[in-house]
Every structure is written in C-alpha cells, then in structure tokens.
Write an enzyme that holds these catalytic residues in place. Structure first.
Site, PDB file in Angstrom:
ATOM      1  N   HIS A  59       0.815  -1.216   0.000  1.00 41.64           N
ATOM      2  CA  HIS A  59       0.000   0.000   0.000  1.00 41.64           C
ATOM      3  C   HIS A  59       0.849   1.266   0.000  1.00 41.64           C
ATOM      4  O   HIS A  59       0.514   2.245  -0.656  1.00 41.64           O
ATOM      5  CB  HIS A  59      -0.919  -0.012   1.224  1.00 41.64           C
ATOM      6  CG  HIS A  59      -1.858   1.153   1.300  1.00 41.64           C
ATOM      7  ND1 HIS A  59      -3.068   1.167   0.644  1.00 41.64           N
ATOM      8  CD2 HIS A  59      -1.769   2.339   1.932  1.00 41.64           C
ATOM      9  CE1 HIS A  59      -3.679   2.306   0.876  1.00 41.64           C
ATOM     10  NE2 HIS A  59      -2.919   3.046   1.663  1.00 41.64           N
ATOM     11  N   GLU A 106      -8.028   7.883  -4.433  1.00 40.08           N
ATOM     12  CA  GLU A 106      -7.410   6.766  -3.710  1.00 40.08           C
ATOM     13  C   GLU A 106      -8.477   5.742  -3.345  1.00 40.08           C
ATOM     14  O   GLU A 106      -9.672   6.043  -3.322  1.00 40.08           O
ATOM     15  CB  GLU A 106      -6.690   7.252  -2.450  1.00 40.08           C
ATOM     16  CG  GLU A 106      -5.335   7.866  -2.723  1.00 40.08           C
ATOM     17  CD  GLU A 106      -4.436   7.853  -1.495  1.00 40.08           C
ATOM     18  OE1 GLU A 106      -4.963   7.686  -0.376  1.00 40.08           O
ATOM     19  OE2 GLU A 106      -3.215   8.018  -1.663  1.00 40.08           O
ATOM     20  N   HIS A 108     -10.142   2.803  -0.689  1.00 44.62           N
ATOM     21  CA  HIS A 108     -10.315   2.272   0.663  1.00 44.62           C
ATOM     22  C   HIS A 108     -11.169   1.021   0.550  1.00 44.62           C
ATOM     23  O   HIS A 108     -12.182   0.858   1.230  1.00 44.62           O
ATOM     24  CB  HIS A 108     -10.953   3.314   1.585  1.00 44.62           C
ATOM     25  CG  HIS A 108     -10.181   3.526   2.842  1.00 44.62           C
ATOM     26  ND1 HIS A 108     -10.751   3.678   4.077  1.00 44.62           N
ATOM     27  CD2 HIS A 108      -8.844   3.592   3.066  1.00 44.62           C
ATOM     28  CE1 HIS A 108      -9.827   3.846   5.003  1.00 44.62           C
ATOM     29  NE2 HIS A 108      -8.659   3.797   4.409  1.00 44.62           N
ATOM     30  N   ASP A 282       0.068  14.803   6.256  1.00 44.00           N
ATOM     31  CA  ASP A 282      -1.063  14.238   6.980  1.00 44.00           C
ATOM     32  C   ASP A 282      -0.705  12.846   7.466  1.00 44.00           C
ATOM     33  O   ASP A 282       0.244  12.220   6.979  1.00 44.00           O
ATOM     34  CB  ASP A 282      -2.304  14.191   6.091  1.00 44.00           C
ATOM     35  CG  ASP A 282      -2.244  13.080   5.073  1.00 44.00           C
ATOM     36  OD1 ASP A 282      -1.291  13.081   4.267  1.00 44.00           O
ATOM     37  OD2 ASP A 282      -3.132  12.221   5.067  1.00 44.00           O
TER      38      ASP A 282
END
Length: 767
Positions: A59, A106, A108, A282
């Site tokens: 990832h 992105e 998830h 972040d």
C-alpha cells in the site's frame, strides 16, 4: 493498571541479535527482513520493524507496481499547466488567474468490506487530508464504487454502509459530492471497490510540500489523539484475501470524526495563510511512521522524535503500536521556533490539540545523502535509529513475473457475434428497457440523493450529468470539471485497450461539459501481484494509460494502486478507475446532458462514427450474460477532435445539450437525456437499428444546438474539426420514438422512468 512491558531499545537489539521477531506476521518477507538487518547493521527493534513493515507494504511502497508506474513520468507529455507532479501527496495544476487546483483519487476497498460505514467514511477523510496537505482548500469530492450482484446478501450489507459512510463524512465536512460511478459485477462480491476523489483550490503561492527543513525546527503533531484503531491497516488489510470471516476484523479499520476534521481543515488553512508552517504531512496509512520518515527524507536534516510525547487516548499503547496506528484527523507540521507560539495559539483557537513531539536535527554530509537519521525515544531510551529514506524511498522494488493468461485467447475468440439479436421491434424495445434497468446503468439516485451536492454554493454540475463542475473562486466565472470512469469488462477483455477506453470516456465526459481536459489521476484496482496473469493485466493497463496520456497531452499527476482485490484465487476484473480534470473559462456557458424542456423541435445530432462493437457491452452482459470478444477500439485522435469541437462550440454558446455515448450506447444516452429533461424525442436510424442503438463505439456524443442558425454554425464547426455529424431527430413529445426503414417503436417517458428509476429502490428500499 498492569505494568507496561519494557520497550525494545536499540541497545537491546545490539545485545540480542538472535531474538526471534514476528516479521512474517507483519507482511515482511524473509529477504526483506534480511535487508532491514543489513541496513541497520543489527536486528531491528520492535518499533523499527513496525516502521519498515508499514512503509514497505504494498500500500505504501508500491513495490510491485513501481517498475510499471515509472512510465507515467517517462512518457509524461509536457504541460505548462502542471505545477506539482507525481511524488507529493497530490498533483497541482494551474487553472489560470493565479489559481491552482490539486486533485487525487485513492482506494479504501478492503476497510470498506470489513466495516462499510467507517471504511468508506475514513476513505473520504484521508483523501481530503491529502488535498489539504498540499495547501489547498478542499472544495468537492467524488466517488467510484463497485459492488457484487445487487441482489446478493453481502451487497445489501456493504452498499448501504459504504454510501452512508461517504455521505456522513462528506456532508458533515460541508463538501459537495459532485459525481462518480456505480457498478455491479459478481467479481466484486466480497471485494467492493471504494475509490474516493477530492479536489482543492489554492493560489500558486500557497503550495505546501512534505519536507522537514532547518535544524532546530520543531515537529508538531496536531489534531486527534492516537488510539489503537487502524493498527496494521496498511500492511494487513491492503494485502488481504477476504473470506467469510473478514468482516469480523473491525479493529483494523479506522474510526473517523468529520466534525474534528472540519476544524482541522480550517485550522490548517489559517496556519498556511499566516506562513506558520515550513513542512506538512497528513497522517493516513502508516500514521506516525509515514509522516516522520517522509518529512525527514524530504528535508535537509534528520529528525528526533519523543514518542512518549504523542497524545494518546489509550495509555497502554506501545511505541510500535503508536507508530502503526492509523487514527484519523491527524497532521504533522514542521514549525520554526519563532513561529511556534503563534502556531499553538491558532490551534487553540480552533480547539485543536497540538504537541511538540520532536525537532529537526543537523546531520553529517554522509548522513544527509540518506535523509539524515530518524531517531525516536521512549521515556528517554532510543527505540528507533534509522536512515529515513531507506523506509520512505528505498523500499524493495519487485519485477514480478507476468504472462498473458492462457485463457485470454479463448476469451477474445468468444465474440458476441454469435449471440441472438432481437427478432423484431417489440423485442428490440424490450431489450432497450432491460438494458436501461440494469444495475450499473439504471438511475443512481438512491445513492446520489444521500449526498449534498450543492453545499458551499459553487457547484455548477453534479450527478447525474457527465461531469461534475465547480467554480474556482467568488470573483470570476472560471470553473473546473471532473469525471471518473472505469470499465472492468473492457479491461478484462484487453487491459491495454480497456484502460485507454476508461481514460477516453473520462476525457470525453469532461469535454462534454465544455471544459478542456488538462490532467489525470488514477486508482488502479487489481488482484494479487503474485499472480503472473494479474501482473500482465497491470502491465498492459499502465502501458495503455501512459500511451494515451502522452498522446492527448494530459499528464498523470498521481494516484493509487490497490492490489489483492480477490477472494481466494478469484481476482476481480482489472478495474483501472481514471479521473480527468479540465478547466472551463465561463461556467455559465456549460451545457447539460438533459434535453431542453423548452426546445421543442430542436435538432438532435449524433457526433462520431458507429461500427458494430459489442464486446464487453452492456447489451451482451444484460441480455445474454456474456463477456467475450474485444472491447471497442479507441481512436485517440477522434477523441481529441471531439473534445476540441465541443470546447469551441461551448465557447460560442452553440449547444444546450451534450451527452457522451458509453455504456448502453445510443439507446441509453437518448433515454437519459429525455428523462433528465422531462421531454421526449423522435429519432430516425438509417442503418441497422440494433447496432445503432447498442454499439458502444467510442468518441461519440449526442448534442442539441440552439436556434436554427446555431445549428448551422455548429455544423460548420464539425466540418472544421473533422468530426462526423449526422442529424438523427428532434426533441419533443412525451415519448422516446425510434424509427428505421423497416419500422420502429415508441416508449413513453413514464415507462422509461419506471425502468430506469426503480431498480435500486426495488432491492435496497425506498428510503
């Protein structure tokens, strides 16, 4: 309270080189573990092993995809608009008037299967922080969703939770959701795809970078406290093959707080405005591990962190758990000492907790070549001492073996040419309604109506139109348009062409809004990289996208790779989701995809060339449950010509309606435009009506011009740009009427609306 175990220190690691370590359970291979020991000259501490395990995970490190992703840079077309390219949290594009836009998509996927609401919600939160980290104000979100069969029990568990998570987080943040996609296929059962996109706006001077310059500068962690949620998320969930027990793995899924994130956004923007930050990152996947290593590796020195100064909401967390936690709503900043008090005051103003947890350190020239030293302590003892670039930038790079699957030739040879066609107009009409009602084609309003699409007041277009559009400022008419597209059926038949088709459709959707396409982001969803057949799909897909972007002058600015989307040995269809961003000078000139309600008698024109291309088509899937043959061929020159034509026509305000042709072909496009406008149409097809209605040839659109003189001017533009154009009918009436030399049929708008609008509510409920 039980006594905490003693931390595994660097000194202890030097004394006990043969201590067994659970590296395999953390996803670290034998050779990777040996390399870590070689880098450090000893065994890693538990905290160091935690850092390498998450930073070297698929990832975070792209270790299986990096060799293929490089061509996005190697083949990148020159673009004066590109201000920041790949390598940062998101790309940045100049849109004129001193403004820039940053955008990224992105995945998830795995967390959203395990815990749909929180998995999807934190996917939105994470991509919003990526955009914020670049210095931009997030202004809109989109999502591209794929689920298993609509009627399946697990789809009814996952889909409502995913939608509620996206709507809850985005609505609470006050961000409009301006579009996306919704698809269904058996291959996504237990492997949903939840791809979230965010776009933000900033001035050129506002760009922030992930770096830690200046020895003596302070490292500040601000936002939420750190807890056990999400520990191991990047290295475990993103590399998991799911089974029936997977949805019990909830502790690995992060928990989001959008109200805190809203405060964090406003606080960060004020910090940026007042120039109180010299580096920012972040905390998403890999948490503190990622933020510290990437900031240190991107700076001019090293970094020293005191982990016991990290604010915790669980006092029993160990150093390695703190490093692996993926608790949400956290940011890390590098602040000059003279700005620290002002930084803290701003955080206090927004009720954001902030703690100095370390500082940037000086390094020798030899250390600087590897990003200095990242040193972390716990209660005064050193638990981490490593070169940060070895974790952030110098992870393993695999050239995975790949080979064309043995069944690929047979799949392509099984063409739809042998499938039974409708015998008469009545059957043609019935099949049109079946296609229109199919999940993935039908109205997505059950989903999109749960989103606030117009909050902030800058939305110009949103679902169900071809692209989302927002203004980029209060002092002008300039806007940006965004579209995402992907087609797993096409990519399964031919990943090179299928990926180009996805890009071409997103490009065409942006052009249909009147905007000029500028840049690309991508979310590449595939099965296991350890499968040579999957890696062949991935290699062909990335090659196709790189070639197409080079041809059309739209650079890839960044994106995401999601592997291991499979159950056991069964991988999903390769699903590259492509996002395209474009700019429009005057948002008031944009057309919509709806037929004009007051346009009775206006001419409908079909742009582009139609040939019989039904491989991977919706018709073949819905009517015959068939997947085979080749996808429609992609003519990038024709796509570029169509885009130039539409931009010129919109600039001249010649068009009221533009709707691209894609899934379901002309049949679906006509029905959607009629239903969106609440007005019917009459069209005449000179050629085979079946092919004309259901072929999915690319580089096509239907348009409606304004008054007759506008139609004539538009026809001249078509000739100038060498785009085939044929007048096929007129707007008007209360039905969709199709005629051809041998007959025809008619379908009332009410019947069309029932077929199109009742599928999702019929399965998921009317709420």
């Amino acid at each position: 309270m039980p006594e905490q175990p003693q931390p595994d220190t660097v000194a202890a690691a030097q004394r006990t080189p043969e201590t067994p370590q659970p590296y395999a359970e953390l996803g670290v291979a034998d050779d990777e573990y040996a390399r870590i020991r070689s880098i450090l000259g000893r065994r890693p501490t538990a905290a160091e092993l935690a850092i390498y395990s998450v930073m070297w995970s698929e990832h975070c490190s792209y270790k299986s995809s990096k060799v293929h992703l490089r061509q996005f840079g190697e083949k990148a077309p020159h673009s004066d608009a590109l201000l920041v390219g790949m390598g940062e949290n998101a790309g940045v594009v100049d849109v004129g008037d001193g403004r820039a836009v940053t955008f990224k998509i992105e995945s998830h996927n795995h967390p959203s299967y395990v815990e749909p609401h929180q998995g999807a919600a934190t996917g939105v939160g994470g991509i919003v922080r990526d955009i914020l980290t670049m210095g931009a104000r997030p202004v809109a979100v989109m999502d591209a969703l794929r689920f298993g069969p609509l009627e399946a029990d697990d789809t009814r568990r996952v889909l409502p939770g995913v939608v509620s998570g996206i709507s809850f987080y985005g609505n609470c943040l006050g961000l409009p959701n301006i579009g996306g996609e919704l698809g269904f296929d058996a291959g996504y059962a237990r492997n949903p795809l939840v791809n979230a996109l965010c776009v933000g706006v900033m001035g050129h001077e506002d760009i922030q970078l992930a770096q830690a310059p200046g020895p003596g500068n302070k490292v500040v962690l601000f936002g939420a406290t750190t807890g056990p949620d999400g520990i191991g998320g990047a290295s475990v969930l993103a590399s998991a093959n799911f089974d029936d027990e997977s949805h019990a793995k909830r502790p690995s899924v992060q928990v989001g707080d959008p109200f805190l994130e809203k405060l964090l956004v406003e606080c960060s923007l004020e910090l940026f405005r007042d120039r109180l930050v010299v580096g920012i990152q972040d905390l998403g996947a890999a948490g503190v591990s990622c933020a510290t290593t990437e900031l240190a590796a991107g700076g001019t020195g090293g970094m020293r962190i005191e982990l016991d100064r990290v604010p915790l909401r669980d006092s029993t967390l160990t150093p390695e758990e703190i490093l692996m936690s993926e608790s949400q709503e956290r940011m890390m900043a590098v602040v000059e000492p003279g700005s620290l008090d002002a930084f803290m005051d701003t955080c206090a103003k927004w009720n954001i907790q902030a703690s100095v947890i370390g500082e940037v350190t000086d390094v020798t020239s030899e250390e600087a070549e590897r990003g200095g030293r990242l040193v972390m302590t716990w209660n005064g003892e050193t638990v981490v001492d490593l070169p940060p670039r070895t974790a952030s930038d110098e992870g393993p790079v695999y050239e995975r073996p790949y080979a064309r699957p043995a069944e690929q030739d047979a799949l392509q040879a099984d063409t739809p040419g042998t499938l039974a066609r409708p015998d008469d107009d009545e059957e043609l009409r019935a099949q049109l309604l079946d296609v229109l009602a199919a999940p993935g084609v039908c109205a997505p309003s059950w989903v999109t109506e749960q989103y606030d699409s117009y909050v902030r007041g800058d939305t110009v277009l949103s679902a169900p139109h071809d692209a989302g559009m927002v203004r980029v400022g209060d002092d002008g008419d300039r806007g940006i348009a965004l579209a995402t597209d992907g087609n797993g059926r096409y990519a399964r038949l031919d990943p090179y062409t299928g990926t180009q088709a996805a890009f071409a459709e997103a490009y065409r959707n942006v052009a249909a809004s009147g905007a000029r396409p500028l840049a690309v982001t991508n979310c590449l969803n595939f099965g296991s990289p350890e499968d040579p057949g999957v890696m062949w799909q991935f290699a062909e897909s990335t090659r196709g996208l790189a070639d197409a972007c080079q041809k059309l002058g739209t650079p890839v600015t960044g994106g995401n790779v999601s592997f291991y989307n499979q159950t056991g040995d069964a991988a999903i269809n390769p699903t590259p989701v492509i996002g395209v961003l474009g700019v429009i000078d005057d948002v008031h000139s944009r057309p919509t995809s709806a037929f004009p309600r007051n346009g009775e008698g206006s001419r409908i024109m079909l742009l582009g060339s139609t040939t019989e291309e039904l491989g991977g088509s919706v018709w073949a899937e819905v009517v015959h449950s068939h997947l085979g043959g080749l996808p429609p061929q992609v003519d990038l020159d024709a796509e570029a010509a169509l885009a130039r034509l539409l931009a010129a026509a919109v600039d001249d305000q010649l068009l009221t309606t533009v709707h691209d042709l894609s899934d379901g072909g002309l049949a679906v496009a006509l029905a959607e435009s009629a239903l969106r406008g609440g007005v019917g149409c009459s069209v005449h097809l000179d050629d085979d009506p079946f092919t004309a209605l259901f072929s999915e040839s690319g580089a096509r659109a239907i348009v409606v011009a304004g008054p007759e003189e506008d139609g004539d001017a538009f026809a001249r533009l078509c000739r100038k740009h060498h785009v085939p154009a044929a007048e096929i009918g007129v707007v008007g009436g209360g039905s969709m009427t199709v005629t051809h030399p041998d007959g025809g049929f008619s379908i009332g708008l009410k019947t069309l609306g029932t077929a199109y609008g009742s599928t999702l509510p019929g399965v998921l409920g009317d709420e």
